[in-house]
Design a protein around this motif. Structure first.
Motif, PDB file in Angstrom:
ATOM      1  N   VAL A   1       0.641  -1.218  -0.075  1.00  3.67           N
ATOM      2  CA  VAL A   1       0.114  -0.014   0.079  1.00  3.67           C
ATOM      3  C   VAL A   1       0.662   1.328  -0.066  1.00  3.67           C
ATOM      4  N   ALA A   2       0.566   2.431  -0.876  1.00  2.02           N
ATOM      5  CA  ALA A   2       1.351   3.466  -0.924  1.00  2.02           C
ATOM      6  C   ALA A   2       0.685   4.627  -0.399  1.00  2.02           C
ATOM      7  N   VAL A   3       1.194   5.411   0.386  1.00  2.00           N
ATOM      8  CA  VAL A   3       0.504   6.602   1.090  1.00  2.00           C
ATOM      9  C   VAL A   3       1.309   7.932   0.440  1.00  2.00           C
ATOM     10  N   MET A   4       0.383   8.818   0.232  1.00  2.00           N
ATOM     11  CA  MET A   4       0.869  10.201  -0.372  1.00  2.00           C
ATOM     12  C   MET A   4       0.102  11.255   0.167  1.00  2.00           C
ATOM     13  N   ASN A   5       0.768  12.488   0.103  1.00  5.43           N
ATOM     14  CA  ASN A   5       0.106  14.041   0.418  1.00  5.43           C
ATOM     15  C   ASN A   5      -0.084  14.475  -1.019  1.00  5.43           C
ATOM     16  N   VAL A   6      -1.115  15.381  -1.052  1.00  2.97           N
ATOM     17  CA  VAL A   6      -1.622  15.939  -2.404  1.00  2.97           C
ATOM     18  C   VAL A   6      -2.249  17.237  -1.935  1.00  2.97           C
ATOM     19  N   GLY A   7      -1.921  18.450  -2.714  1.00  4.23           N
ATOM     20  CA  GLY A   7      -2.440  19.648  -2.737  1.00  4.23           C
ATOM     21  C   GLY A   7      -1.722  20.529  -1.637  1.00  4.23           C
ATOM     22  N   ALA A   8      -2.158  21.511  -1.064  1.00  3.06           N
ATOM     23  CA  ALA A   8      -1.457  22.508  -0.142  1.00  3.06           C
ATOM     24  C   ALA A   8      -1.240  21.796   1.297  1.00  3.06           C
ATOM     25  N   PRO A   9      -0.136  22.139   2.058  1.00  3.98           N
ATOM     26  CA  PRO A   9       0.038  21.589   3.143  1.00  3.98           C
ATOM     27  C   PRO A   9      -1.191  21.761   4.314  1.00  3.98           C
TER      28      PRO A   9
END
Length: 607
Positions: A230-238
């Motif tokens: 499973v991969a985890v990521m952050n997208v958009g503004a912090p």
């Protein structure tokens, strides 16, 4: 949720954060004693919010050999490279036989058995003081309105009731039933029926306890057989709280026997292959850190679906947890669309809303919005203090949020603003004129100051400068005007207890769903998920956390302005105007009905 609890958590977390830095530099163990003679809620949520190594609460006494377990747990975390240990003790903590466990007892045990440099901090009445948090101010305002409505709608036969908040919905419960539950908890604890006492605290409390136990006490399996990736990521503004969500997702994934990868810099990183494997210690100490440790970008996946598909195959990614704002939601829709062209994209994905704007369709709240709200409130408090000294001064403050007026409205309600201009509620020059007139009248009273909030994109012509100039001109000789653009400070800072707790539980729930969905989609030796419910947004809707297919949320979205078509908080705007002493009507068509505790408990999904 009761008024004052969130503020008490703010005081505790401020101290825990301060202690964490000194404990790390000196390699110390800290034992913190918090309030809670009969209820361990503060201790439990603090432990979840700071990633404590151990917590003692009255409802869940430790096993008889807890001394061995505690010492083993502390030495394990030190072996894994941690430089500190935090132990939280509720003042009413007891063992299985009803004998009190004090913070001094715990300190003496750690010093005697492990020889660690250990300090005790008893927080005491500092938890009751200080400025109320934004959540408590809004809760107080909402409950005040609900209490008045309950009285006005009451008849001689209506039982006395308690007004409160369940999830994000106002509820009314019969007073005597609430009193009886409190007595039942006390009775169950005195009879040492601790499982029963825990159930009586409600599902939310039990859910907090289960998530805490998983993250703090369950060790990840050593063998790596039959696991999924499973991969985890952050997208958009912090947004503050993103790191807490990543930590909980990674650790729950590892506990379930999965291989967990982290993607740096959002979809762009996924396309470029900026991916690495995360172990247990990789996310250590992330709960209280603001911003995004993984890095986050607003880039959408549409233009690089080919590279993304290639990397999904290369790294054998079988599920994707996306933590972010409106870009994460839009990116999810693009991934769904891309499935027609690329089979590699037929993997389950779940979106955890995380943005200060709180504009993701399918959720009442987003991770990070509470922290931004508290930042705005703190600034407004200081500005009001400045205005109180100089007298006859009006401040115009610009908040973030894009086209979404959530921050401006809720900050206005929490800070006692005279007006809050937002895109969702169009306004004209006559409305601005009425507001100026209102402030002119206000300057004749004892409160000689004004506070006006403006959402950054509420109107392209009535800009912050225009409103400032208008107020300056019209208020000549009566009041001065000042303007303040808060900017990116709203995205920074340490996450509030609400955001840490919310992000942790969202991460755990998302990973549980993901593991089940991967198993469900496994056929002919590979993962193939092509149904609408294999790509979801996890959001809080009224009382429950629910998974909603992104494709179904399309019709509920205003894509041009990046906001949901219906927003729950718009119904709170009349309260803001009434509290600012405008004479308007309050829509009372939607209100809480009296419900019974047992029915509420059985029908309520865990939040």
């Amino acid at each position: 949720m009761t008024i004052g609890t969130d503020s008490a958590l703010h005081r505790i977390i401020e101290i825990v954060d301060a202690i964490t830095t000194t404990a790390q530099s000196h390699q110390r163990t800290f034992v913190l004693e918090v309030m809670g003679r009969h209820c361990g809620y503060l201790a439990l949520v603090t432990s979840l919010s700071c990633g404590a190594d151990w917590v003692f609460i009255p409802e869940c006494p430790p096993d008889d050999d807890w001394e061995e377990h505690l010492c083993r747990r502390l030495s394990e975390t030190r072996t894994r490279g941690s430089r500190l240990n935090i132990i939280i003790v509720a003042e009413g903590a007891i063992d299985k036989h009803g004998k009190p466990i004090t913070s001094e007892d715990v300190k003496n045990l750690v010093v005697k058995r492990l020889g660690y440099d250990t300090r005790v901090t008893v927080l005491g009445h500092v938890q009751r003081g200080g400025t109320p948090s934004a959540f408590d101010r809004i809760l107080g305002s909402r409950m005040g309105v609900e209490a008045v409505m309950a009285l006005l709608e009451g008849t001689p036969d209506t039982p006395a009731c308690v007004v409160s908040l369940s999830g994000n919905q106002a509820v009314r419960l019969p007073l005597m039933e609430c009193v009886q539950v409190t007595k039942d908890v006390t009775k169950a604890m005195s009879e040492k029926k601790f499982d029963e006492a825990l159930k009586l605290r409600g599902r939310s409390f039990m859910n907090n306890w289960e998530v805490y136990k998983l993250l703090a006490h369950v060790r990840p399996p050593v063998s790596k057989t039959g696991l999924h990736t499973v991969a985890v990521m952050n997208v958009g503004a912090p947004a503050a709280g993103m790191n807490a969500a990543v930590r909980s997702t990674v650790r729950i994934g590892l506990i379930q026997g999965n291989r967990v990868l982290v993607v740096h810099d959002g979809f762009e990183g996924l396309a470029k292959g900026q991916i690495e494997e995360a172990g247990w210690s990789y996310v250590g100490g992330w709960t209280g850190q603001g911003g995004s440790k993984l890095g986050t970008k607003r880039t959408l996946p549409k233009k690089s679906l080919e590279q993304i598909s290639a990397n999904i195959t290369k790294f054998n990614i079988q599920g994707l947890v996306i933590i972010g704002g409106f870009e994460a939601y839009t990116g999810g829709l693009e991934l769904m669309e891309g499935r027609k062209q690329y089979d590699e994209l037929c993997i389950p994905f779940v979106i955890i809303p995380a943005t200060v704007s709180n504009n993701v369709p399918g959720s009442d709240f987003s991770v990070g919005a509470d922290t931004a709200l508290n930042t705005i409130c703190t600034t407004c408090d200081r500005i009001k203090q400045s205005a109180a000294g100089t007298k006859r001064r009006v401040f115009i403050i610009e908040t973030m949020g894009g086209y979404c007026g959530y921050l401006a409205t809720m900050a206005g309600l929490a800070a006692g603003a005279d007006a809050a201009y937002i895109f969702e509620e169009p306004f004209t020059i006559r409305d601005l004129q009425a507001n100026v007139e209102h402030l002119v009248q206000k300057m004749k009273t004892t409160v000689k100051r004004g506070l006006v909030l403006r959402n950054e994109k509420c109107n392209e012509n009535y800009t912050t400068d225009f409103i400032f100039n208008l107020y300056s001109e019209e208020g000549k000789g009566i009041f001065d005007s000042r303007k303040n653009v808060l900017g990116h400070m709203q995205q920074g800072g340490s996450p509030t207890p609400f955001d840490r707790n919310f992000a942790t539980k969202m991460g755990a729930k998302a990973m549980n769903w993901m593991t089940g969905k991967i198993k469900e989609s496994y056929r002919n030796g590979r993962i193939f998920a092509n149904t609408p419910d294999s790509g979801c947004v996890l959001g809080m809707r009224k009382r429950a956390l629910v998974f909603q297919p992104v494709a179904e949320l399309k019709d509920q979205t205003d894509f041009e302005h990046r906001i949901p078509k219906e927003q729950w908080w718009l119904k709170l705007r009349p309260i803001l105007k009434i509290l600012a002493k405008y004479e308007i009507d309050l829509d009372t068509s939607e209100h809480a009905h009296l419900e019974h505790i047992n029915r509420k408990r059985s029908g309520e999904a865990p939040v």
